[in-house]
Design a protein around this motif. Structure first.
Motif, PDB file in Angstrom:
ATOM      1  N   TYR A  30      40.439  20.808  46.841  1.00  0.00           N
ATOM      2  CA  TYR A  30      40.808  22.186  46.890  1.00  0.00           C
ATOM      3  C   TYR A  30      42.451  22.437  47.040  1.00  0.00           C
ATOM      4  O   TYR A  30      42.748  23.334  46.416  1.00  0.00           O
ATOM      5  CB  TYR A  30      40.020  23.151  48.273  1.00  0.00           C
ATOM      6  CG  TYR A  30      40.212  24.442  47.850  1.00  0.00           C
ATOM      7  CD1 TYR A  30      39.530  25.169  46.816  1.00  0.00           C
ATOM      8  CD2 TYR A  30      41.205  25.360  48.759  1.00  0.00           C
ATOM      9  CE1 TYR A  30      39.682  26.632  46.913  1.00  0.00           C
ATOM     10  CE2 TYR A  30      41.246  26.545  48.493  1.00  0.00           C
ATOM     11  CZ  TYR A  30      40.384  27.102  47.532  1.00  0.00           C
ATOM     12  OH  TYR A  30      40.383  28.794  47.418  1.00  0.00           O
ATOM     13  N   SER A  31      42.978  21.577  47.830  1.00  0.00           N
ATOM     14  CA  SER A  31      44.460  21.907  47.928  1.00  0.00           C
ATOM     15  C   SER A  31      45.210  21.148  46.947  1.00  0.00           C
ATOM     16  O   SER A  31      46.485  21.402  46.725  1.00  0.00           O
ATOM     17  CB  SER A  31      44.857  21.339  49.437  1.00  0.00           C
ATOM     18  OG  SER A  31      44.745  19.798  49.611  1.00  0.00           O
ATOM     19  N   THR A  32      44.542  20.342  46.204  1.00  0.00           N
ATOM     20  CA  THR A  32      45.453  19.549  44.952  1.00  0.00           C
ATOM     21  C   THR A  32      45.222  20.080  43.574  1.00  0.00           C
ATOM     22  O   THR A  32      46.066  20.384  42.745  1.00  0.00           O
ATOM     23  CB  THR A  32      44.694  17.998  45.129  1.00  0.00           C
ATOM     24  OG1 THR A  32      45.094  17.564  46.394  1.00  0.00           O
ATOM     25  CG2 THR A  32      45.639  17.239  44.155  1.00  0.00           C
TER      26      THR A  32
END
Length: 188
Positions: A30-32
């Motif tokens: 999700y953060s990448t």
């Protein structure tokens, strides 16, 4: 006078092992990756008819034929047509690796959390063989007996919310893959 339930203690569930690994992987994805959702309703009238016709043949061979094997076959065909989607992200070397094999992950909710068993070389398997693998891997994941190598190496993932229904969801990409297909319920 408000009535209150008797004093009950909250349950404490350890956040470790498989549950933690799954959560960390999803958070990393999700953060990448840049996530977005595109929704396209499709007419599956012919698929419903085809599956109905194939179910009796499959049953004779001991296979309970869901829609998922048909979807896996269609995804393999689409990935061959659009190979950039059958890829993984190699962050360390700043490149996208286009895969030449079709290892299809199938997201499965289990008591241990979300798992993604992998159907290896799905493009080389028959519809019935995919049906067998879906059943075998799904059951193994459910009872916590799926092997580590059966949870790794996917090149593209399918998540099916058909049993839950709904009309929209944003599935989280199975990092380092570059895409995921979310399938919902079939309705008239």
């Amino acid at each position: 006078v408000p009535r209150h339930a008797p004093n009950r203690e909250d349950e404490q569930v350890p956040f470790r092992g498989m549950r933690r690994i799954i959560a960390e992987g999803m958070a990393r994805s999700y953060s990448t990756a840049v996530h977005y959702t595109y929704v396209e309703p499709i007419n599956v009238t012919k698929l419903v008819k085809l599956r109905k016709e194939a179910k009796s043949v499959a049953k004779e061979q001991g296979v309970s034929l869901s829609y998922l094997p048909f979807i896996v076959k269609a995804v393999c065909h689409a990935l061959k047509k659009f190979p950039i989607v059958n890829a993984t992200l190699d962050e360390q070397n700043a490149r996208i690796v286009i895969k030449k094999r079709y290892h299809i992950g199938m997201a499965a909710a289990t008591p241990q959390g979300l798992m993604v068993p992998v159907i290896k070389d799905a493009d080389q398997l028959s519809l019935l063989d995919i049906g067998r693998e879906v059943a075998r891997l799904g059951e193994a994941a459910k009872i916590g007996k799926v092997a580590r190598d059966e949870l790794t190496g996917s090149t593209f993932t399918i998540t099916s919310l058909g049993t839950i229904g709904g009309v929209l969801a944003t599935p989280i990409i199975n990092f380092p893959e570059v895409g995921i297909l979310g399938v919902h319920a079939i309705r008239k």
